[in-house]
Design a protein around this motif. Structure first.
Motif, PDB file in Angstrom:
ATOM      1  N   LEU A  62       0.812  -1.001   0.020  1.00 24.92           N
ATOM      2  CA  LEU A  62      -0.011  -0.019   0.049  1.00 24.92           C
ATOM      3  C   LEU A  62       0.890   1.293  -0.044  1.00 24.92           C
ATOM      4  N   HIS A  63       0.640   2.339  -0.898  1.00 29.56           N
ATOM      5  CA  HIS A  63       1.187   3.740  -0.799  1.00 29.56           C
ATOM      6  C   HIS A  63       0.268   4.694  -0.996  1.00 29.56           C
ATOM      7  N   SER A  80      -5.926  -2.190  -6.027  1.00 24.63           N
ATOM      8  CA  SER A  80      -7.029  -0.930  -5.660  1.00 24.63           C
ATOM      9  C   SER A  80      -6.302   0.325  -5.374  1.00 24.63           C
ATOM     10  N   ILE A  81      -7.286   1.513  -5.888  1.00 29.53           N
ATOM     11  CA  ILE A  81      -7.063   2.654  -5.978  1.00 29.53           C
ATOM     12  C   ILE A  81      -7.899   3.650  -5.182  1.00 29.53           C
ATOM     13  N   THR A  82      -7.892   4.534  -4.311  1.00 29.18           N
ATOM     14  CA  THR A  82      -8.798   5.430  -3.575  1.00 29.18           C
ATOM     15  C   THR A  82      -8.760   6.723  -4.257  1.00 29.18           C
ATOM     16  N   THR A  83      -9.958   6.988  -4.802  1.00 31.95           N
ATOM     17  CA  THR A  83     -10.169   8.466  -5.268  1.00 31.95           C
ATOM     18  C   THR A  83     -11.490   8.968  -4.606  1.00 31.95           C
ATOM     19  N   PRO A  84     -11.638  10.078  -4.971  1.00 35.78           N
ATOM     20  CA  PRO A  84     -12.699  10.883  -4.159  1.00 35.78           C
ATOM     21  C   PRO A  84     -14.076  10.190  -4.353  1.00 35.78           C
ATOM     22  N   VAL A  91      -7.834  -2.729 -11.551  1.00 32.78           N
ATOM     23  CA  VAL A  91      -7.904  -1.636 -12.903  1.00 32.78           C
ATOM     24  C   VAL A  91      -6.840  -1.853 -13.637  1.00 32.78           C
ATOM     25  N   PRO A  92      -7.106  -2.477 -14.874  1.00 30.99           N
ATOM     26  CA  PRO A  92      -5.921  -2.588 -15.698  1.00 30.99           C
ATOM     27  C   PRO A  92      -5.464  -1.170 -16.576  1.00 30.99           C
ATOM     28  N   ILE A  93      -4.174  -1.052 -16.776  1.00 30.35           N
ATOM     29  CA  ILE A  93      -3.480   0.279 -17.299  1.00 30.35           C
ATOM     30  C   ILE A  93      -2.478  -0.369 -18.206  1.00 30.35           C
ATOM     31  N   PRO A  94      -2.786  -0.034 -19.758  1.00 26.54           N
ATOM     32  CA  PRO A  94      -1.561  -0.594 -20.556  1.00 26.54           C
ATOM     33  C   PRO A  94      -0.446   0.425 -20.361  1.00 26.54           C
ATOM     34  N   GLY A  95       0.695  -0.149 -20.771  1.00 27.63           N
ATOM     35  CA  GLY A  95       2.045   0.472 -20.532  1.00 27.63           C
ATOM     36  C   GLY A  95       2.003   1.847 -21.439  1.00 27.63           C
ATOM     37  N   GLY A  96       2.520   2.971 -20.770  1.00 24.94           N
ATOM     38  CA  GLY A  96       2.437   4.020 -21.591  1.00 24.94           C
ATOM     39  C   GLY A  96       1.210   5.021 -21.518  1.00 24.94           C
ATOM     40  N   GLN A 102      -7.443  11.953  -9.530  1.00 26.05           N
ATOM     41  CA  GLN A 102      -6.980  12.317  -8.291  1.00 26.05           C
ATOM     42  C   GLN A 102      -7.194  10.955  -7.344  1.00 26.05           C
ATOM     43  N   PHE A 103      -6.167  11.010  -6.497  1.00 22.40           N
ATOM     44  CA  PHE A 103      -6.128   9.732  -5.747  1.00 22.40           C
ATOM     45  C   PHE A 103      -5.127   9.630  -4.427  1.00 22.40           C
ATOM     46  N   THR A 104      -5.310   8.947  -3.242  1.00 27.82           N
ATOM     47  CA  THR A 104      -4.795   9.099  -2.132  1.00 27.82           C
ATOM     48  C   THR A 104      -4.127   7.915  -1.731  1.00 27.82           C
ATOM     49  N   ALA A 105      -4.548   6.725  -2.072  1.00 26.58           N
ATOM     50  CA  ALA A 105      -3.863   5.294  -2.131  1.00 26.58           C
ATOM     51  C   ALA A 105      -3.851   4.347  -3.078  1.00 26.58           C
ATOM     52  N   VAL A 106      -2.789   3.750  -3.104  1.00 30.38           N
ATOM     53  CA  VAL A 106      -2.792   2.701  -4.404  1.00 30.38           C
ATOM     54  C   VAL A 106      -1.972   1.359  -4.003  1.00 30.38           C
TER      55      VAL A 106
END
Length: 118
Positions: A62-63, A80-84, A91-96, A102-106
């Protein structure tokens, strides 16, 4: 898939062709939901023209912090990602790809990202 990289000032690298997704907010299901706030637009401008810095995340712990965008250095899955609007999972995100968000934890499942400091 093979990627070419461009160097950052501190010697780290991002995939060439790193893209920025249009600014938006997300609903509880992680789907785009309308226009982003003025703060997010201001932070994105600061990122593009006068960076505040970034956090390099490459593990599954956790960061916590105050970030306004995330760039996937390689194909990444966010556990996991915490947003407002709440906490979003798997949540998949392709490279690049850069997501202005806006988020506070990932926490990552796999991959490597830069989290851009707000």
């Amino acid at each position: 898939m093979s990627l070419n990289y461009m160097s950052l000032a501190d010697g780290r690298a991002l995939p060439v062709g790193t893209g920025i997704m249009p600014v938006c907010s997300f609903d509880q299901d992680g789907k785009p939901a309308g226009a982003a706030t003025d703060k997010t637009l201001a932070d994105l401008t600061a990122f593009l023209f006068a960076r505040k810095g970034e956090t390099y995340i490459h593990d599954d712990t956790l960061h916590e912090g105050d970030w306004f965008a995330v760039t996937a250095v390689e194909d990444t899955v966010i556990a996991s990602i915490t947003t407002p609007t709440g906490t979003h999972t798997d949540v998949p995100i392709p490279g690049g790809l850069t997501l202005p968000l806006q988020f506070t934890a990932v926490t990552l499942t796999s991959g490597k990202v830069f989290a851009w400091i707000a």
